[in-house]
Design an enzyme around this catalytic site. Sequence first.
Site, short mmCIF file in Angstrom:
data_model
loop_
_atom_site.label_atom_id
_atom_site.label_comp_id
_atom_site.label_asym_id
_atom_site.label_seq_id
_atom_site.Cartn_x
_atom_site.Cartn_y
_atom_site.Cartn_z
N GLU A 322 44.66 38.91 44.23
CA GLU A 322 44.15 39.84 45.26
C GLU A 322 43.90 41.21 44.62
O GLU A 322 44.29 42.24 45.15
CB GLU A 322 45.14 39.95 46.41
CG GLU A 322 45.52 38.59 46.98
CD GLU A 322 46.43 38.67 48.21
OE1 GLU A 322 47.41 39.42 48.16
OE2 GLU A 322 46.13 38.00 49.20
N CYS A 406 49.02 40.01 57.33
CA CYS A 406 49.03 41.45 57.05
C CYS A 406 47.79 42.15 57.63
O CYS A 406 47.89 43.26 58.16
CB CYS A 406 49.10 41.70 55.55
SG CYS A 406 47.87 40.78 54.60
ZN LIG Z 1 45.93 41.98 54.47
#
Ligand SMILES: [Zn+2]
Length: 803
Positions: A322, A406
Site C-alpha cells: 500500500e 479504515c
Molecule cells: Zn483506508
Amino acid sequence: MTTVALLAAAWTLIPHSTEHTVVTMRDYPIQPVPFTAVKIDDAFWKPRIETNRTVTIPYAFQQCEEHGRVKSFEYAAQQLQGQDPTGKPMPVYPFDDTDIYKTIEGASYSLNVHPDKKLEDYVDLLIAKIGAAQEPDGYLYTARTINPKKPHEWSGAERWVNEEEQSHELYNLGHLYEAAVAHHQATGKKTLLDIAVKTADLLVKTFGPGKRKIWPGHEIIETGLAKMYRETGKREYLELAQFMIECRGGKGEYWQAHKPVLEQDEAVGHAVRAAYLYAGVADVAALTGQPQYIETIDKIWHNAVEKKLYITGGIGATGGGEAFGANFDLPNQSAYAETCAAIANDYWNQRQFLLHGDAKYVDVFERTLYNGMLSGVGLEGKSFFYANPLATSGHYKRSPWFACSCCPTNVVRFIASVPGYVYGVRESDLFVNLYVGSTAEVKMPKGRTLRVKQETQYPWDGKVTLTVDPSTKKKYAVRLRIPGWAREEASPGGLYSFADKSGKTYSAKLNGKAIKGTLKDGYLVVDRVWSKGDKVELDLPMPVRKVVARDEVQANRDRIAFQRGPIVYCAEGIDNPNREVRDLVVAKGAEFKTVSEPDTLKGIVALTGKADRVLRNEDGSIDRTPVTLKLIPYCTWDNRGMSPMAVWLPTTPEGAHVLPKVRPVYSTAKVSVSGRPTRPDAVNDLKSVKRSRDEGDFMHWWPTKGTTETVTYTFEKPQTFKSSGVFWFDDTGVGECRVPASWKLLYKAPDGSWQPVKTASSYGVGLDTMNNVSFEPVTATAFRIEVSLQKNWSAGIQQWVLE
Ligand SMILES: [Zn+2]
C-alpha cells in the site's frame, strides 16, 4: 518565508485555556478557523455533509455493530470483570477498535453543528463500553484484553513488544486521541477524554528518554498526542510524540523507519502511515519550534508532490505494501491511491499551509479534496472505494464495507470536518483558502470578529462574492487564494502542466472597482480598513483545460487528462459508445465544451467533445470512427453501475487499448474465482498485456499464500476449445505475488465432475509471457484452471485465454 523568519512568527503565542489554568503555547503561525465557525450552505458540500450525517455515520456505526467492533469492547469488559471470555471471537484485525473511534470523531463534529439526542445517547453508550474495556492502569486494546493469555495473533506475547511490526496498539490510541479531543470540543463532555488521558499517562510512564523506546508501526499517535497536548496542556504528551518520531530508524521503508526521520528526504513506504507521520512531524515542528523538522518535511513534500502525486491528489501508487512507488511511477489501472491516503495527504498539506501560509499547499489539498478523496464514497453514502484507480476495464466498484474498514470510517470523520478548511487566520490576516457558499464568524485579535459571507456556485463556476462585516471598522489583510489552475500552474513543481494557455485570467473587484496587485505566495492580498457590507467579487475563469504529465511518467505518455476548475474529469463507459472508453482516442487539439446537468449524479457540469473510436480488424488494420465523448467528474464515477473508466485518454491509437472488432468467446464467460480474489472479472477483459508486472486490471489472491485455488469460466451454451493460455501476474520487488508452483486445465464433464483436458504440452509458469497449452478439443459449458500457489507466496492472473 525562510524557516528562521517563520519560526519568529511561530512565537505568536496562542492563548489556550484548560480547565484550571490558562497557558500560552507556541503553535502554528496560522490557525485554522474551526469548522464550528463556518456554516456551509451551498449546492455541492451541504448535501454531501448532510448525507454523511444522516446516512454514512449511522451506517458506519451499524456496520461496527454487525462486524463485531462493538462486541470486542464488551468482551474485553467481561474479561476484566472476571467472566471467562474463552471462546469469544477476537477482532478480525487488531486495529478494529479504530473504526469505532473514527466514527465517534465524525459523529462528534456532526453533533456540534447538528444536535441529535439519539446519536448523542448512542455515542455516550459506546464511550461507556470503551471505558469498561480499559484495564485498571489505563491500557486499552481489546485484541489483548479479551484473552490476555492468547492475544490476537499479531499482538505479541506481551504488551508493546510487537508494536513496530503488527500490533497497532499505538495506532488504536492515536485514533482514540483524535476522537477524544473532537468529542470534548464538540460536546463539552470529558468522558472519552478522561479515558484517553488515562492511556496517555500510561504511555508517558512507560516510554521516553531513560525509559523504554518505542515507535508506532502505523503512525497517527503523533498528531493524536499533539491534539491531547493542546487540549490538556500536558507538555509530556508533546514530548512523547517527539520521542516517538526520534526513535525511528533501523527498520524498513514500509514504516518510514529506514533511517532517522531527520535524514529522510523522500516519501516512501505505506502511504497512509507516511502522510500521518509527516503531519505529526509538522505538529511537533509547530509546537516545539524546531526548524530541522520543517526542513525535513518540506523536502519530503517536494518529492511527493513533484514526483509521486496522482492528478487526482491520490498518493501511494502500488498495492504492494500500500505504498509510494518509485519517482514518476504512477500507473493508472493498478493505482492504489487509497482513500485513507488521500485523507492523510490533506491532513499533511493543511499543516504545511499552517506552517508556511503558501497557497501551493492548499492547491494540493483542494485537488485531493475534490477528486481522490471524494471518489472514496458513493453519492448515496453507503459504498466505498479502498483503492481509487484512474482507469479500469469495468470490473471494479465500491464496496459496502471492508474486513479492514479504515477507509469508510476515515471518510466519516473527514467529510464532517470540511468546513474547518475554508479559512485560516494569522494575526490580522484572513486566508480564504476554499471557495464554498457559506457564512463564517471569524475570531480576530483583541476579541474582534469578522463575518464573511461567500456566495458562489463553486466548483462548477469560479465567480465568488465575499461580503465582509467586521465587528468594528478595522484594517485586515484578506488573502484570497488564486488557485494554481487559475494562474497557469496545473500543479506545484510541474509534475503536471496545461497543454495550452487558457488566455483567460482571474480578476477581482472591491465594491465594484478593479483590484490591482501582485500575488503574494499565491494569494491576492486586499489590505485595507474594512467596513460593514464591503464586497469583493472574485472571478476565476474555468475554461476546460487539457493536462499533460511530465514525460518521465511513462503511464501518461501520449495521453491527456481534462480538468476544469479544481475538478478532474474521467470518461465512463456508461456515457459512451458500447459502454467502452478504452478504445477512444482524443486529438490534442479537440475542443470540449461544458454541459450543465443538474439532474445527473446529484448535479454536475459534464464535458463533451469529439473523439475517435478505434477497433482492430481481423487482418490487424485499425478502423477509426468519430464519436462524441462525454466526460464526468472523477469523484462521481461508479455511481451508475460498473463500466470501464479512464482519466488519462490516449492521443494516438498506439496508446489506446484497441479492442478486436469480433470479440472472442472466452470474453463472454461468467467468471468465478475461489477464495477472496480482487477483481475476478479482470482475467478475461481482453487487455493487451506485455509484462507480468504490467499495469492493468489483474486478479490476485493476495494475501492468501500456498493454497490451491481455481478460476472457472461458465458459458451459457456449450463451447469448444482446443488451446488455452495464462499470463501470470507477478509483483516481485514490491509485493508478494509470484508465478504459481503449477496449474492445470479442467472441463466440466456431463456428469458434473471436473476432468483434466488431454494434452501433451506442459503447463508453463513463465514470466512476461502467455503460457500456452494446446489440448484435444473439448466441448463443455464450463472450464476451470486449478492453480497451486508457491508455499510462501500468493499469485495472480493478468489474462486467461481460451481458444
Ligand atoms: Zn483506508
